[in-house]
Scaffold this motif. Structure first.
Motif, PDB file in Angstrom:
ATOM      1  N   ALA A 154       0.814  -1.217   0.000  1.00  0.00           N
ATOM      2  CA  ALA A 154       0.000   0.000   0.000  1.00  0.00           C
ATOM      3  C   ALA A 154       0.846   1.264   0.000  1.00  0.00           C
ATOM      4  N   GLY A 155       2.162   1.099  -0.031  1.00  0.00           N
ATOM      5  CA  GLY A 155       3.043   2.259  -0.056  1.00  0.00           C
ATOM      6  C   GLY A 155       3.435   2.792   1.308  1.00  0.00           C
ATOM      7  N   GLU A 156       3.102   2.064   2.369  1.00  0.00           N
ATOM      8  CA  GLU A 156       3.454   2.493   3.723  1.00  0.00           C
ATOM      9  C   GLU A 156       4.823   1.946   4.114  1.00  0.00           C
ATOM     10  N   ARG A 157       5.295   2.376   5.281  1.00  0.00           N
ATOM     11  CA  ARG A 157       6.620   1.942   5.746  1.00  0.00           C
ATOM     12  C   ARG A 157       6.585   0.596   6.458  1.00  0.00           C
ATOM     13  N   GLY A 158       5.412   0.171   6.897  1.00  0.00           N
ATOM     14  CA  GLY A 158       5.311  -1.118   7.580  1.00  0.00           C
ATOM     15  C   GLY A 158       5.618  -1.065   9.054  1.00  0.00           C
ATOM     16  N   LEU A 159       5.424   0.085   9.690  1.00  0.00           N
ATOM     17  CA  LEU A 159       5.753   0.224  11.113  1.00  0.00           C
ATOM     18  C   LEU A 159       4.959  -0.746  11.986  1.00  0.00           C
ATOM     19  N   GLU A 160       3.637  -0.829  11.734  1.00  0.00           N
ATOM     20  CA  GLU A 160       2.807  -1.701  12.571  1.00  0.00           C
ATOM     21  C   GLU A 160       3.148  -3.172  12.347  1.00  0.00           C
ATOM     22  N   GLY A 161       3.381  -3.548  11.091  1.00  0.00           N
ATOM     23  CA  GLY A 161       3.750  -4.928  10.811  1.00  0.00           C
ATOM     24  C   GLY A 161       5.086  -5.300  11.418  1.00  0.00           C
ATOM     25  N   ASP A 162       6.036  -4.383  11.368  1.00  0.00           N
ATOM     26  CA  ASP A 162       7.353  -4.628  11.952  1.00  0.00           C
ATOM     27  C   ASP A 162       7.232  -4.802  13.464  1.00  0.00           C
ATOM     28  N   ARG A 163       6.484  -3.913  14.104  1.00  0.00           N
ATOM     29  CA  ARG A 163       6.293  -4.026  15.551  1.00  0.00           C
ATOM     30  C   ARG A 163       5.609  -5.345  15.900  1.00  0.00           C
ATOM     31  N   ALA A 164       4.567  -5.697  15.138  1.00  0.00           N
ATOM     32  CA  ALA A 164       3.836  -6.929  15.427  1.00  0.00           C
ATOM     33  C   ALA A 164       4.734  -8.156  15.283  1.00  0.00           C
ATOM     34  N   PHE A 165       5.635  -8.133  14.292  1.00  0.00           N
ATOM     35  CA  PHE A 165       6.528  -9.274  14.090  1.00  0.00           C
ATOM     36  C   PHE A 165       7.429  -9.473  15.302  1.00  0.00           C
ATOM     37  N   HIS A 166       8.087  -8.410  15.735  1.00  0.00           N
ATOM     38  CA  HIS A 166       9.026  -8.559  16.847  1.00  0.00           C
ATOM     39  C   HIS A 166       8.301  -8.893  18.151  1.00  0.00           C
ATOM     40  N   GLU A 167       7.087  -8.376  18.313  1.00  0.00           N
ATOM     41  CA  GLU A 167       6.311  -8.745  19.500  1.00  0.00           C
ATOM     42  C   GLU A 167       5.898 -10.215  19.445  1.00  0.00           C
ATOM     43  N   ALA A 168       5.573 -10.723  18.259  1.00  0.00           N
ATOM     44  CA  ALA A 168       5.181 -12.124  18.125  1.00  0.00           C
ATOM     45  C   ALA A 168       6.355 -13.056  18.407  1.00  0.00           C
ATOM     46  N   VAL A 169       7.545 -12.682  17.940  1.00  0.00           N
ATOM     47  CA  VAL A 169       8.739 -13.491  18.229  1.00  0.00           C
ATOM     48  C   VAL A 169       9.022 -13.475  19.724  1.00  0.00           C
ATOM     49  N   THR A 170       8.875 -12.306  20.343  1.00  0.00           N
ATOM     50  CA  THR A 170       9.077 -12.216  21.793  1.00  0.00           C
ATOM     51  C   THR A 170       8.108 -13.126  22.535  1.00  0.00           C
ATOM     52  N   ALA A 171       6.845 -13.111  22.134  1.00  0.00           N
ATOM     53  CA  ALA A 171       5.848 -13.968  22.796  1.00  0.00           C
ATOM     54  C   ALA A 171       6.160 -15.444  22.590  1.00  0.00           C
ATOM     55  N   ALA A 172       6.673 -15.796  21.409  1.00  0.00           N
ATOM     56  CA  ALA A 172       6.964 -17.202  21.092  1.00  0.00           C
ATOM     57  C   ALA A 172       8.127 -17.745  21.904  1.00  0.00           C
ATOM     58  N   ALA A 173       8.948 -16.851  22.472  1.00  0.00           N
ATOM     59  CA  ALA A 173      10.085 -17.308  23.281  1.00  0.00           C
ATOM     60  C   ALA A 173       9.645 -17.810  24.650  1.00  0.00           C
ATOM     61  N   HIS A 174       8.441 -17.403  25.091  1.00  0.00           N
ATOM     62  CA  HIS A 174       7.895 -17.842  26.384  1.00  0.00           C
ATOM     63  C   HIS A 174       8.891 -17.611  27.512  1.00  0.00           C
TER      64      HIS A 174
END
Length: 251
Positions: A154-174
């Motif tokens: 969509a032409g955006e920078r992907g800030l929300e997607g980037d944040r969501a990715f790193h938060e998801a990896v953090t959660a997956a580490a338990h």
């Protein structure tokens, strides 16, 4: 009776320390000052938009790249936000110029320490995620990658997607303790995320590296996941503010 007191001994003058090296204002700092002046002179407030970036660059007589760096600096300290389809929007009352420039310099000085902390924490989190992830964790990571891809399309920078990715990896580490530490520096990481994803080509590169990390976690390869995350943080931490700092140090 002869006096034992001799002629006065001249006092030794103790040389004062040399003055510190003058801090030369960087170009982006000068542009920040000009932009703040424009916002104040035009009476702009929260929700108002600045002129298009091309027009601003021409008016200031600077390159689009230099203007972009100044806008990122203002975005980091909460003065503006860059919105897809809307341009540069004022997000708060303009802070006093001196206080704002001091905040920008403090941010630049602490940035290397933030990057060190992020690298140490997220490399370990990626390793643990590969070892401990569940199918639900993988679904959350995949959803974050898909979100960032849609934003870039969509032409955006992907800030929300980037944040969501790193938060998801953090959660997956338990790991509750590591997750708490990440929460403590989340605001500082947001600043580096804005600076990194504002650079040309960086969002697409970040998305590709997210996919590499995801696949290592999917196949439960902790070494590959940690290596890919370490490389990712090194790449995204190469921001213009630090390159300017290095250039000044050797000049």
């Amino acid at each position: 009776m002869t006096s034992s007191i001799g002629p006065p001994v001249p006092e030794r003058s103790v040389p004062s320390p040399a003055p510190g090296r003058l801090r030369r204002p960087r170009l982006y700092e000068q542009i920040v000052e000009q932009l703040l002046g424009h916002i104040q002179d035009a009476g702009l407030g929260p929700g108002d938009r600045l002129p298009p970036e091309r027009e601003l660059a021409q008016s200031l007589g600077v390159s689009r790249a230099s203007l972009a760096q100044a806008l990122v600096a203002l975005e980091v300290v909460g003065q503006v936000t860059v919105r897809h389809g809307e341009g540069v929007v004022v997000t708060g009352d303009v802070a006093p110029e001196r206080a704002l420039l001091d905040a920008l310099r403090d941010h630049r000085d602490t940035l290397p320490a933030v990057i060190d902390a992020r690298s140490a924490l997220e490399t370990k989190l990626a390793q643990l995620a590969a070892e401990r992830r569940t199918e639900e964790d993988l679904a959350a990571i995949d959803a974050a990658v898909d979100l960032m891809e849609r934003q870039l399309t969509a032409g955006e920078r992907g800030l929300e997607g980037d944040r969501a990715f790193h938060e998801a990896v953090t959660a997956a580490a338990h790991s509750p303790v590591l997750a708490r530490l990440m929460t403590e520096i989340s605001a500082l990481i947001l600043e580096t995320r804005i600076e990194s994803l504002s650079q040309p080509g960086r969002p697409q590169n970040s998305l590709a590296m997210h996919r590499e990390i995801t696949e290592a976690i999917r196949r439960q390869d902790p070494v590959a996941a940690a290596t890919a995350m370490s490389h990712h943080i090194t790449v995204v931490s190469d921001v213009a503010l630090l390159r300017d700092q290095d250039e000044e140090a050797v000049s």
